[in-house]
Design a protein around this motif. Structure first.
Motif, PDB file in Angstrom:
ATOM      1  N   LYS A   1      -1.193   7.976   0.398  1.00  0.00           N
ATOM      2  CA  LYS A   1      -0.756   7.708  -0.973  1.00  0.00           C
ATOM      3  C   LYS A   1       0.601   8.338  -1.268  1.00  0.00           C
ATOM      4  N   SER A   2       0.852   9.515  -0.715  1.00  0.00           N
ATOM      5  CA  SER A   2       2.088  10.226  -1.055  1.00  0.00           C
ATOM      6  C   SER A   2       3.256   9.850  -0.153  1.00  0.00           C
ATOM      7  N   ASP A   3       2.995   9.628   1.129  1.00  0.00           N
ATOM      8  CA  ASP A   3       4.100   9.546   2.087  1.00  0.00           C
ATOM      9  C   ASP A   3       4.125   8.293   2.962  1.00  0.00           C
TER      10      ASP A   3
ATOM     11  N   THR B   1       1.344   2.384   6.045  1.00  0.00           N
ATOM     12  CA  THR B   1      -0.080   2.124   6.247  1.00  0.00           C
ATOM     13  C   THR B   1      -0.337   0.640   6.532  1.00  0.00           C
TER      14      THR B   1
ATOM     15  N   PHE C   1       2.683   4.998   2.149  1.00  0.00           N
ATOM     16  CA  PHE C   1       2.037   3.911   1.414  1.00  0.00           C
ATOM     17  C   PHE C   1       2.554   2.548   1.840  1.00  0.00           C
ATOM     18  N   ILE C   2       3.675   2.492   2.524  1.00  0.00           N
ATOM     19  CA  ILE C   2       4.124   1.244   3.140  1.00  0.00           C
ATOM     20  C   ILE C   2       3.749   1.226   4.621  1.00  0.00           C
TER      21      ILE C   2
ATOM     22  N   PRO D   1      -5.248  10.630   6.605  1.00  0.00           N
ATOM     23  CA  PRO D   1      -5.815  11.133   5.343  1.00  0.00           C
ATOM     24  C   PRO D   1      -5.303  10.346   4.145  1.00  0.00           C
ATOM     25  N   ARG D   2      -6.223  10.010   3.263  1.00  0.00           N
ATOM     26  CA  ARG D   2      -5.866   9.165   2.122  1.00  0.00           C
ATOM     27  C   ARG D   2      -4.791   9.769   1.233  1.00  0.00           C
ATOM     28  N   PRO D   3      -4.860  11.074   0.928  1.00  0.00           N
ATOM     29  CA  PRO D   3      -3.787  11.626   0.081  1.00  0.00           C
ATOM     30  C   PRO D   3      -2.404  11.504   0.737  1.00  0.00           C
ATOM     31  N   LEU D   4      -2.370  11.618   2.072  1.00  0.00           N
ATOM     32  CA  LEU D   4      -1.092  11.512   2.778  1.00  0.00           C
ATOM     33  C   LEU D   4      -0.589  10.065   2.777  1.00  0.00           C
TER      34      LEU D   4
END
Lengths: 560, 185
Positions: A69-71, A76, A73-74, A64-67
Motif C-alpha cells: 500500500k505504501s511503496d 504489485t 502499489f503499482i 506485506p500488505r502495508p508495504l
C-alpha cells in the motif's frame, strides 16, 4: 568532476535494449558509458534469494500488505515479491501522476538490468503482417521497414540469446533460430491433438522462451534447471538477462563503463548542428547533476521513460521538445490488452504428474484476420498463453483427515489467457505534468491512454472463442473470466516516439535514428508504430543490434 | 513479466485492492525493508495466544508428520496479523476467537485453550458450520492462515511435502505412482 570526451557513446538504460546496445557498440570498438537509474545488481552475487525455499524468504515470499500500500502499489501489478523486491521501482519514491489522466499501470524496474531480470521471457518474432497492417488499413503510421529488414537481426540475436521453441512454419508467427523446445506435458499434448482437430486451422504449439535447453559454455551459461524461480535472478544464466548475457560481453571488451543510480533528466541539444551534445545525469544518492558530453547516444530507457526524457529535452523558454517537430512525440502509445482467462478440466491421465517446475507453457498463435478468418467485426488479432497442470487437492474440513486429504493432486486443468493487439491512436498519449516534479526535479509523467472499441470487441471474441475451442476439444467444466483491462497491465507498453519515413509524421527514421538529431538513436519500445499481438522483447533486441550496426558504420564514415 | 502462470490459471492475484495511493506523502528516501523480527505489537492476549496455538494444531495436527505447533504456525499467524496483513484483517480472527471462547465457557465451563482436543474440535465444527456468531467467516480465514503458515514452513515444505531445490529436468508424464508426497512449489 565532469567527464570530457571520455566516451564514444552513451547508452541510457541497461535493460533488454540497453544491454544489447552496450554489447554491440563496445564489440565494435566504441568506448561506452551505460547509465541506469536503478541500483547495481551483479550476476549471481546480488541474486539474494536465488534457490531459496519460501521459508528462507522474508514474509514467506508474500509481499506485506502495508508495504504494498505504501511503496509498491503499482509494482504489485507486476508480480513484485519479497524475493525480487530490489529489482522493482519503489512507487512512493519514484512516482508518476497516478491521480490524474486515465488509469495506467506503469510497472517499472529499479535495478541495473531493468526488466530483463523480471520479464516473462516469451520470445516471438513479429510477422510480415505486423509491419504491413497499418498501411493497408490506413491506421496510425506506416512502418518504414518490413519484416525482411529485421529478419537477419532476429537470426543474429536469437543465436546469441538461446531461444527454445519448435519450428512451425506459420506465416503469422515466423520461426526463430531455435534450441529444442521445453517439452509439453502429457495433458497439453492431449489438448493440442484435440484442439487442432476440432478447430481446423488453429494451432497449439510449444512456448518460445528465452530459457535455454542447451548449455552455452562459451558464455558461461547453463541450460534451464526447471526451478521456475527466474524472477529472483538465475545464477545458472539459463534465461536472457543483461546480467547473464549482454553485460558480460560488453565488459569483456574492456570498453564499458557502467554507472548505476544515474538518473537521466534530459538530453542537451544544439539546434544549429542538430546534434545531441550531452546527457544530463542526476546522481540518485547525492542529487548532484552533471552534463556528460555525448558524441553518440542510444536511448534505451524503456518506451515510456525514453519518451519522458525526449519530452523533457525542451527548447529553452518553451514547453516544446527539441525532438517534436512532427507533433507526434508522446502519442500513439499502446499496450497489449489482456485479462481474459479461460480454463477447464482435462479428463483422465491422472496416472501422470509433472516432475520439475517448468517456466513457460504452450501458445495458441493468432488466427483472427489471418488465414481466411477475416470480416469478424474487428481488426488485428490475439494469441493465448497457457499451460496444463495439476494442483494439490484443496482442504476439506480440518484435522488429520484434511491434512492427509491434501496429499494428492486434483485433475489436470488447462488455463490460458489472451493477449491482443492494440491499435495506434493519436490521442492515446503521455505528457509531462505542468507543475508536479519528482525528487530529481523531473516532471511527472501523465497517462491519457485508453482501450477502444476494437480492443474491447477483440477481448470479447477471445473469451467466446477460447471457451468454444476448449469445449470442442473435450475439456469439461470450461469457464472464463474477464477482468478490468488497464493499459500498462501487460507491461508491453510501446510507442510514444514512433519511426516513419516522413519527418512530419514521426520522431525516428527507419534506423531508429532521430529525424532531428543524427547522433541519437531510440531502440526500445518507444519506436513502434504498431505492436503486433505477441511479446515484444525479442524485437527490441533485433532493432537495437540493427541500429548499433548502422550507427557505427555511419560514425566511421563520418556521417554522424 | 515473470511467470504469468498463476494469472493465466485464473488464480486471483494475492494483492489487488489497493491502488493509486496519493503521492503527496512525505517522501522518505529509505526503501522499506521487510520486517522479519518479532511482532511489532501484540495482536493477542495471553489467553488468545494459547487458543490460537491449540486451534492451529487441531486444524493441522501432528500425525505421521509434525503439526502446526512444531511448524511454528501460531507465531507466523501473530506476526502476519501484526505486520504483514492489513490492520483490518485481524478483526474477524479476534471476533471468532471471542465467540469460541464464550461458547467454550458456556458449554464446557473452561477456557477454550484448556478444553480437551475433542471439545476444541466440536467448537471448530460449530464455527465451520456457522453456528457461532461470525463462525464461518472466522473458520475460512483462520484455516487459510494455518494452511499458509504450515505449507510455507520448513516442516511443511520439506517433511509434509517434498521440495526439489534444483529439479534439473522436466518430465511432463512422470508416473504418479512414484510420488509419495506432493511437490512443494
Amino acid at each position: 568532476m565532469a567527464a570530457t570526451d571520455q566516451f564514444d557513446a552513451i547508452v541510457i538504460g541497461s535493460g533488454v535494449s540497453g544491454g544489447w546496445a552496450a554489447k554491440e557498440l563496445t564489440e565494435k570498438g566504441l568506448r561506452v558509458l551505460m547509465l541506469d537509474r536503478g541500483v547495481m545488481v551483479e550476476h549471481g552475487a546480488d541474486y539474494t534469494y536465488d534457490g531459496a525455499p519460501p521459508y528462507e524468504i522474508p514474509a514467506r515470499n508474500m509481499m506485506p500488505r502495508p508495504l504494498v500500500k505504501s511503496d509498491y502499489f503499482i509494482a504489485t501489478h507486476g508480480y513484485v515479491s519479497p524475493s525480487n523486491q530490489k529489482f522493482y521501482n519503489n512507487d512512493r519514491l519514484n512516482p508518476y501522476a497516478y491521480d490524474e489522466g486515465e488509469k495506467f499501470y506503469w510497472i517499472r524496474p529499479g535495478a541495473v538490468g531493468g526488466k530483463s531480470l523480471i520479464w516473462g521471457r516469451w520470445s516471438f518474432r513479429w510477422a510480415p503482417e505486423d509491419f504491413e497492417a497499418n498501411k493497408r488499413e490506413n491506421i496510425g503510421g506506416e512502418w518504414p521497414i518490413g519484416y525482411d529488414d529485421l529478419a537477419p537481426w532476429y537470426d543474429y540475436v536469437e543465436k546469441y540469446v538461446g531461444v527454445s521453441g519448435s519450428r512451425e512454419n506459420l506465416p503469422q508467427l515466423p520461426d526463430s533460430q531455435f534450441q529444442p523446445p521445453i517439452p509439453m506435458n502429457v495433458a497439453e499434448k492431449w489438448v493440442k491433438e484435440r484442439l487442432e482437430t476440432t478447430s481446423p486451422g488453429r494451432k497449439l504449439i510449444h512456448t518460445r522462451l528465452s530459457n535455454m535447453t542447451e548449455d552455452k559454455p562459451e558464455q558461461g551459461r547453463s541450460k534451464c534447471q526447471f526451478r521456475a524461480q527466474c524472477g529472483r535472478g538465475c545464477s545458472f544464466g539459463a534465461y536472457f538477462s543483461t546480467q547473464a548475457v549482454t553485460l558480460p560481453a560488453a565488459r569483456a571488451t574492456g570498453l564499458l563503463t557502467l554507472r548505476s543510480d544515474a538518473v537521466v533528466s534530459n538530453l542537451e541539444y544544439d539546434p544549429a548542428t542538430k546534434r545531441v551534445t550531452g546527457v544530463r545525469v542526476v546522481d540518485a544518492n547525492t542529487k548532484q547533476a552533471e552534463i556528460i558530453p555525448a558524441r553518440l547516444v542510444f536511448l534505451c530507457a524503456s518506451a515510456m521513460a525514453s519518451t519522458q526524457i525526449l519530452m523533457n529535452s525542451r527548447i529553452p523558454g518553451t514547453g516544446r521538445s527539441h525532438f517534436d517537430n512532427s507533433g507526434t512525440l508522446g502519442r500513439y502509445v499502446m499496450d497489449h490488452i489482456f485479462r481474459v482467462n479461460i480454463w477447464g478440466d482435462i479428463p483422465g491421465m491422472t496416472e501422470y504428474i509433472e516432475y520439475g517446475r517448468r517456466p513457460g507453457g504452450v501458445y495458441i498463435p493468432r488466427f483472427r484476420n489471418v488465414g481466411g478468418e477475416e470480416g469478424i467485426g474487428f481488426l488485428r488479432g490475439y494469441g493465448y498463453q497457457g499451460s496444463a497442470y495439476r494442483s494439490p487437492l484443496p482442504p476439506e474440513g480440518f484435522g488429520a483427515s484434511m491434512k492427509h486429504g491434501m496429499r494428492g493432486y486434483g485433475p489436470w486443468r488447462f488455463g490460458m489467457g489472451a493477449f491482443g493487439e492494440c491499435l495506434p491512436y493519436e490521442d492515446n498519449r503521455v505528457s509531462l505534468h505542468p507543475d508536479k516534479v519528482d525528487r530529481f526535479g523531473i516532471p511527472l509523467m501523465r497517462f491519457d491512454v485508453t482501450f477502444r472499441d476494437n480492443e474491447l470487441k477483440m477481448m470479447g471474441d477471445a473469451q467466446a472463442e477460447g471457451e468454444r475451442m476448449l469445449r470442442a476439444a473435450g475439456l469439461t467444466n470450461v469457464s472464463s473470466e474477464r477482468r478490468e483491462h488497464v493499459p500498462g497491465d501487460a507491461i508491453h507498453e510501446m510507442g510514444g516516439a514512433r519511426m516513419g519515413a516522413d519527418p512530419r509524421q514521426s520522431v525516428l527514421n527507419k534506423w531508429s535514428q532521430a529525424h532531428d538529431a543524427a547522433n541519437l538513436f531510440v531502440t526500445d519500445g518507444a519506436q513502434m508504430p504498431s505492436i503486433s499481438c505477441v511479446n515484444p522483447s525479442l524485437t527490441f533486441m533485433a532493432f537495437t543490434a540493427r541500429a548499433a550496426d548502422y550507427a557505427v558504420k555511419q560514425l566511421k564514415a563520418g556521417a554522424i | 513479466m515473470i511467470d504469468r502462470r498463476d494469472a493465466l490459471a485464473g488464480i486471483v492475484a494475492m494483492f489487488g485492492a489497493t491502488l493509486f495511493a496519493p503521492i503527496a506523502r512525505a517522501a522518505s528516501v529509505q526503501v522499506a525493508v521487510i520486517d522479519t523480527g518479532p511482532p511489532s505489537s501484540a495482536v493477542f492476549t495471553a489467553g488468545q495466544r494459547a487458543l490460537v496455538s491449540a486451534l492451529s494444531e487441531r486444524v493441522i495436527p501432528t500425525t505421521d508428520t509434525p503439526g502446526a505447533i512444531a511448524a511454528e504456525v501460531p507465531q507466523f499467524i501473530e506476526k502476519l496479523l501484526a505486520d504483514w496483513a492489513r490492520p483490518e484483517d485481524k478483526e474477524p480472527i479476534l471476533a471468532g476467537l471471542g465467540a469460541i471462547e464464550t461458547r467454550s465457557r458456556r458449554d464446557y465451563k473452561v477456557a477454550a485453550a484448556d478444553a480437551t482436543p475433542e471439545q476444541q474440535d466440536a467448537l471448530l465444527t460449530l464455527a465451520m458450520n456457522d453456528q457461532l456468531p461470525g463462525g464461518a467467516d472466522f473458520f475460512d480465514k483462520f484455516r487459510q492462515l494455518v494452511i499458509t503458515g504450515y505449507y510455507t514452513s520448513e516442516i511443511g515444505i520439506t517433511q509434509e511435502r517434498e521440495y526439489l531445490p534444483v529439479p534439473g529436468k522436466y518430465d511432463g508424464a512422470y508416473p504418479y505412482a512414484r510420488v509419495t508426497k506432493v511437490f512443494s512449489s
